[in-house]
Enzyme design. Structure first.
Site, PDB file in Angstrom:
ATOM      1  N   SER A 285       0.858  -1.193   0.000  1.00  0.00           N
ATOM      2  CA  SER A 285       0.000   0.000   0.000  1.00  0.00           C
ATOM      3  C   SER A 285       0.888   1.235   0.000  1.00  0.00           C
ATOM      4  CB  SER A 285      -0.869   0.019   1.256  1.00  0.00           C
ATOM      5  OG  SER A 285      -0.095   0.394   2.385  1.00  0.00           O
ATOM      6  N   ASP A 286       0.314   2.385  -0.254  1.00  0.00           N
ATOM      7  CA  ASP A 286       1.054   3.612   0.002  1.00  0.00           C
ATOM      8  C   ASP A 286       0.911   3.919   1.509  1.00  0.00           C
ATOM      9  OD1 ASP A 286       2.624   5.825  -0.232  1.00  0.00           O
ATOM     10  OD2 ASP A 286       1.519   6.733  -1.879  1.00  0.00           O
ATOM     11  N   TYR A 287       1.594   4.914   1.944  1.00  0.00           N
ATOM     12  CA  TYR A 287       1.692   5.299   3.358  1.00  0.00           C
ATOM     13  C   TYR A 287       0.292   5.495   3.976  1.00  0.00           C
ATOM     14  CZ  TYR A 287       4.445   7.712   7.022  1.00  0.00           C
ATOM     15  OH  TYR A 287       5.083   8.080   8.172  1.00  0.00           O
TER      16      TYR A 287
END
Ligand code: BGC
Length: 762
Positions: A285-287
């Protein structure tokens, strides 16, 4: 003690697999991972899916840091953006010696355009149109990062963007799917090399999947919405190219795609990525993008974590939604054990392929760190690549190149600043070690001439804006004197010089993440400085720092010479001197259109035909596709860039004007250097499909070649075209070509082209 013995035993057992780990035999790998996974508890499997923030790990205290406790408990699969070989080694030791199964951690980082030796920002790298150099920059980035413990890179960013308000255009590869795909491929090749298990190659991550560059109004983290036909023809190609190139991981984006956030979008992460494109690696995932799905209105943390896992997302960056909720979801049936196993396996496979099971410390090499990181050899290459990325936008009266002599007045907020030279995303750079413009000019001039300087202006009149645009230790150090005083001093300095070089534009953090702008002009304080300098009557050269296309019609009309240097990296000042004094002839070409004004945005060369096209001369015509107050022309078109020499194109010649079926068509064009010095030209080939079942763009880049020509030299450039180059996705996502008429165009930019028309039958 007992636990330690157990871990040691397990470690020994893992190490005995060394020969297996070193072969690329998938059966051996599968057997190894099967056996490991049989020994893993559910908690340990979920732990592998966790990529938490490490916090600030102080050197020497890695094993007592908060994160070490989690690592010991087997609750961590990897960590990211930790700089420091010792810290990484220490925490890896905790993982392999003190956790029950001794599974090594992945260490990731945003090595976006260089690790410690910084190269131009990706948009600048793209402007070189030289894929060998782009690949070389990535090779060096990987060489340096892997010497200091990093084996996983959160790059390349393959997000096509046509909106310069979006700050992250600086991190990407511009507006064009073909150029973007080539750059993305080159970066993946450079990072991963041919063999991921070597100690100087790292796993690449293509991001942000998908469509992150299309956020509405260029506002970071905003909604994205587009038709599938546009998605597949214009935005997906660079991600797909990365998959074809064997990229090891894919990062999901923050935005929604078709109403479902990318991180929880099964169609995207499974149907497209895995089923259509055959991706075999891991996804991350992104942050906190899993948690953020709650803000998107997709449900509570447990719900969105299950949504992400079921969509095909394997690793949770920062948010710990997987860590804290998957067990409960398994219990109530909203996720299946098999899917947790699958995600865990993909992460273990990545670790295996990186060779971490055979030697968890293979990327921690003090000798390589000492000898290779920021080596002179790397800096020399960075200097060369930076010079290749510069785009000469204007050169009236041939002011450039400057002669090495006389007095140069160097002014502007970026004239003597090291920290801003690397540009955005330079996590592991020592910013202060970059070469300033001043230092570069001085060292090139030596005793031959004099550089006198004045500050001239601050970044902007708005000091709050200045603070926001000077984050991460990249301040331009506000000069407290009144602006009138700064300008007066600059004018006085200019009056004593033969020529003025004004280093102006954006600061490093005016582009990058969370750096959207609603005004894409050069800040007013700097415009006022330019006006005052021009009023002296001295020749003015504008050295433009920017992370995005800017609207600079006034500058274009009034400043005689403009050299766009993006953010050049570590060797900024040297590279700039090379080009300003003509030791290197500029050859960069724009990867994104520069509009005349913000109201034209989004403006891109490969637009669709309108039923009401603008008049030929682009002047206003009632009821045509045009504005009342500005023509449809860009200020500088895609692919544009000048040289200190000039090039002339002959008429393109094709092998046949009526090709058939899969026949290969050859187009040749003579390109001559008609000026007085050697130079490089990017020869660009565009095609327009004149009639289709679905509407087609006015032209699309299909190939390009960067060639070198001596003064007076002529070369015949050849392009081979096949029906592959004519294919497109229709509205049912069928990918094919259609017979008919095609305009094939060649030229030195997307606007000034010569054309030949062929009729291609099936
Ligand atoms: C960015 C990513 C980056 C990640 C980790 C996020 O905010 O969107 O591009 O890789 O942080 O640093």
């Amino acid at each position: 003690m007992k636990q330690y013995l157990l871990s040691a035993l397990v470690l020994l057992c893992l190490l005995t697999h060394r020969p297996l780990a070193q072969t690329r035999n998938d059966t051996a790998m599968d057997r190894f991972i099967d056996s490991l996974m049989r020994r893993m508890t559910l908690d340990e499997k979920i732990g592998q899916l966790n990529l938490p923030v490490s916090g600030d790990i102080v050197t020497g205290q890695a094993s007592s840091s908060d994160i070490a406790g989690k690592v010991r408990q087997g609750k961590v699969g990897g960590l990211f953006n930790i700089r420091g070989l010792d810290k990484i080694r220490a925490i890896q030791e905790v993982a392999v010696k003190e956790s029950r199964l001794g599974i090594p951690l992945l260490f990731g980082m945003d090595v976006i355009h260089g690790y410690n030796t910084i190269f131009p920002i990706p948009l600048g790298l793209t402007a070189s149109w030289d894929m060998a150099l782009v690949e070389q920059s990535a090779r060096i980035a990987a060489t340096e990062a892997t010497a200091e413990g990093i084996c996983w890179n959160f790059s390349p960013m393959a997000d096509i963007s046509r909106d310069p308000r979006w700050g992250r255009v600086s991190e990407g590869c511009g507006e064009d799917p073909l150029l973007g795909s080539e750059v993305t491929r080159a970066l993946v090749r450079g990072y991963q090399g041919k063999d991921l298990s070597r100690n100087n190659t790292m796993m690449a991550t293509v991001k942000h999947f998908a469509l992150y560059g299309a956020s509405e109004a260029g506002l970071d983290y905003n909604t994205t919405d587009m038709s599938r036909i546009r998605m597949f023809n214009e935005y997906m190609p660079p991600y797909k190219a990365a998959v074809e190139e064997g990229v090891g991981s894919v990062m999901s984006s923050f935005n929604e795609v078709d109403g479902i956030p990318a991180t929880g979008n099964r169609w995207l992460l499974t149907d497209v990525l895995r089923k259509m494109w055959g991706f075999k690696g891991m996804t991350v995932s992104d942050y906190t993008s899993i948690n953020e799905m709650t803000n998107h209105g997709m449900g509570d943390l447990k719900t969105v974590s299950a949504l992400a896992l079921n969509a095909g997302l394997d690793m949770d960056m920062v948010g710990e939604g997987f860590l804290n909720t998957l067990k409960a979801s398994l219990k109530d049936g909203s996720v299946k054990a098999a899917r947790i196993d699958e995600a865990c396996r993909r992460i273990l496979v990545a670790k295996y392929r990186l060779g971490l099971f055979s030697d968890p410390f293979r990327y921690c090499d003090p000798v390589r760190s000492r000898n290779e990181v920021f080596s002179q050899a790397h800096r020399d290459i960075s200097r060369r690549i930076a010079a290749e990325s510069f785009v000469l936008l204007r050169n009236r009266g041939g002011i450039l190149p400057l002669r090495k002599g006389g007095t140069i007045a160097l002014v502007g907020p970026l004239a003597d600043n090291a920290e801003n030279m690397p540009g955005t995303w330079s996590v592991a750079a020592d910013h202060g070690r970059s070469v300033t413009v001043l230092a570069g000019l001085k060292s090139a001039l030596g005793q031959q001439g004099r550089v006198i300087t004045a500050r001239g202006s601050n970044l902007d009149y708005d000091s709050l804006f200045e603070q926001r645009a000077g984050m991460f230790g990249k301040s331009l150090r506000h000069d407290p004197r009144p602006s009138s005083e700064l300008i007066r001093e600059a004018v006085e300095t200019a009056m004593k010089a033969d020529v003025v070089v004004a280093a102006v534009g954006e600061s490093a953090e005016m582009s990058g993440e969370s750096s959207s702008r609603s005004d894409i002009s050069i800040p007013k304080a700097q415009q006022d400085l330019l006006k005052a300098l021009l009023a002296t009557g001295k020749p003015v050269v504008m050295v433009l720092f920017t992370g995005r296309p800017l609207a600079m019609k006034w500058e274009d009309e009034n400043v005689p010479a403009i050299l766009n240097v993006w953010f050049p990296g570590t060797e900024a000042g040297h590279a700039l001197a090379d080009v300003l004094f003509g030791d290197v002839n500029p050859s960069g070409k724009l990867p994104s259109t520069f509009p005349q004004n913000l109201g034209q945005v989004p403006l891109y060369y490969n637009q669709k035909m309108s039923g009401r096209p603008p008049a030929e001369n682009n002047w206003f015509q009632k009821f045509a596709k045009n504005y009342l107050d500005v023509t449809n022309d860009p200020l500088y078109p895609f692919g544009y860039g000048l040289s200190y020499t000039s090039f002339a194109y002959g008429e393109p010649v094709v092998s046949t004007i009526s090709p058939k079926g899969n026949q290969q068509l050859t187009l040749t064009v003579d390109v001559s250097n008609t000026g007085a010095r050697a130079g490089k030209e990017v020869v660009q080939l565009y095609i327009r499909d004149r009639v289709g079942r679905v509407t087609r763009p006015v032209k699309e880049l299909k190939a390009f070649r960067k060639i070198s020509l001596e003064a007076g030299e002529r070369k015949s450039v050849r392009f081979d075209i096949t029906p592959e180059d004519l294919k497109f996705y229709d509205n049912e996502l069928k990918y094919d070509w259609e017979p008919g008429e095609f305009d094939i165009m060649v030229g030195g930019n997307s606007r000034d082209v010569k054309k030949v028309t062929v009729n291609w039958s099936k």
